[in-house]
Every structure is written in C-alpha cells, then in structure tokens.
Design a protein around this motif. Sequence first.
Motif, PDB file in Angstrom:
ATOM      1  N   THR A 247       0.842  -1.178   0.000  1.00  0.00           N
ATOM      2  CA  THR A 247       0.000   0.000   0.000  1.00  0.00           C
ATOM      3  C   THR A 247       0.880   1.232   0.000  1.00  0.00           C
ATOM      4  N   ALA A 248       0.764   1.993  -1.065  1.00  0.00           N
ATOM      5  CA  ALA A 248       1.564   3.208  -1.191  1.00  0.00           C
ATOM      6  C   ALA A 248       0.985   4.295  -0.297  1.00  0.00           C
ATOM      7  N   THR A 249       1.863   5.135   0.205  1.00  0.00           N
ATOM      8  CA  THR A 249       1.460   6.261   1.032  1.00  0.00           C
ATOM      9  C   THR A 249       1.651   7.531   0.229  1.00  0.00           C
ATOM     10  N   THR A 250       0.582   8.291   0.064  1.00  0.00           N
ATOM     11  CA  THR A 250       0.684   9.560  -0.647  1.00  0.00           C
ATOM     12  C   THR A 250       0.676  10.686   0.365  1.00  0.00           C
ATOM     13  N   ARG A 251       1.660  11.547   0.241  1.00  0.00           N
ATOM     14  CA  ARG A 251       1.779  12.696   1.137  1.00  0.00           C
ATOM     15  C   ARG A 251       1.889  13.951   0.289  1.00  0.00           C
TER      16      ARG A 251
ATOM     17  N   THR B  17       4.404  10.095  -3.638  1.00  0.00           N
ATOM     18  CA  THR B  17       3.937   8.752  -3.332  1.00  0.00           C
ATOM     19  C   THR B  17       5.117   7.891  -2.923  1.00  0.00           C
ATOM     20  N   ASP B  18       5.057   7.354  -1.705  1.00  0.00           N
ATOM     21  CA  ASP B  18       6.094   6.464  -1.189  1.00  0.00           C
ATOM     22  C   ASP B  18       5.540   5.049  -1.273  1.00  0.00           C
ATOM     23  N   HIS B  19       6.133   4.243  -2.143  1.00  0.00           N
ATOM     24  CA  HIS B  19       5.683   2.863  -2.337  1.00  0.00           C
ATOM     25  C   HIS B  19       6.292   1.922  -1.311  1.00  0.00           C
ATOM     26  N   GLY B  20       7.226   2.418  -0.515  1.00  0.00           N
ATOM     27  CA  GLY B  20       7.850   1.593   0.509  1.00  0.00           C
ATOM     28  C   GLY B  20       9.087   0.883  -0.027  1.00  0.00           C
TER      29      GLY B  20
END
Length: 117
Positions: free
Chosen positions: A25-29, A41-44
């Motif tokens: 789950t990507a995190t969008t900041r 977007t940080d895909h990890g």
Amino acid sequence: MRDTATAAAATAAAATAAATTAAVTATTRTVVSDGVRLACTDHGGTGRPVLLLHGLAGHTAEWDSLARLLLPAHRVVAYDARGHGASDRHPTDGMSSPSSDNSPWTAPSSSASPSAV
C-alpha cells in the motif's frame, strides 16, 4: 484432466493472491515548497532508494507497475511535478522569470554518484 484444470485454477489463484500481497500500500503525502502543494507517493521498500520522475504531462500513477517490480529490493518514491497530477502549479509558472527554487527537495552533497535509468 480435471486434476490438471483444478491445479491450474489453484496456481492462478495463488498467483493472484501473491500479486495482491506483493502490492504494498503506497502512502501519498503532500509537501509544500515555495507555496505550492506537491504530491509524493512512497511505495515503501527497504533497499537502495529510487526516485521516479514522470515526463511531460505525466503523473505518479504511471509508475505503479514499475514500483511493484522494484519492491522490496528498493525503496521507491515518485512525485508529481508542479502542475502535474495532484500537485499545484506555482502562480509564476509559465512567466519569463521563474521562481528561485523549482525543486521540492535539495539533494545533499555526496561523493557517491547518483544512479540514473
């Protein structure tokens, strides 16, 4: 023959489950730079970082498939450039005198050569 079809269906189901599990789950900041909201977007991932930059008229979602391929060997981050995707334009974008800082981040000085693809 039925055993072969059952095995094929089970293999397909396992592949789908693995793909779903692999999809982190990507995190969008959003960050604000020079008064402009920029989407990141940080895909990890845990390996060497990779920053994905889109082209003209592009956006971060174009990189989703590649990001999944690079995980988990790399930490994958993408961002929408100003005026693209979910990022805002700067009020002076397109004017003859650009703002003093067009970059959302400043790269630290390093003796290591950056990787480019």
